[in-house]
Motif scaffolding. Structure first.
Motif: not given
Length: 119
Positions: A24-33, A63-66
């Motif tokens: 919710l805070g960062d919709p494009e966060t990575r699984l690693r994070d 979206i692309g690589r993310r």
């Protein structure tokens, strides 16, 4: 009397709730994070995201690589003891507890949220 060591085998907030609040805070966060913050493996984070997606709590778009995630507004808690309470109330509380303060309201549909410029 000796001090009692705290039990560390349980927490009030599950990793599912933590990950949903982080998304919710960062919709494009990575699984690693997600994994690093929750102190779990990437595979465990991926399984949790898959659980949340299959249960309808979030959607994922490549979206692309993310991946871009969106929390589904209006979803309810899964356990009957919580009644008809929306998960958005808990998520907003968790996001407000994170450093940096308030995040967008998850009960609002659409993706017109402003990104945190510090990220």
């Amino acid at each position: 009397m000796e001090p009692v060591e705290p039990r560390t085998s349980w927490t009030f907030v599950t990793n599912h709730a933590r990950i949903l609040a982080m998304i919710l805070g960062d919709p494009e966060t990575r699984l690693r994070d997600l994994a690093g913050t929750c102190r779990i493996t990437e595979r465990a984070a991926q399984a949790i995201v898959a659980d949340l997606e299959s249960a309808g709590y979030l959607t994922r778009v490549r979206i692309g690589r993310r991946n871009h995630y969106e929390v589904t507004p209006g979803t309810l808690f899964r356990h009957p003891a919580e009644g008809n309470h929306k998960i958005a109330d808990l998520l907003q509380l968790l996001v407000d507890l994170e450093p940096g303060g308030a995040a967008p309201d998850p009960s609002v549909d659409g993706d017109h949220r402003e990104r945190d410029p510090r990220r």
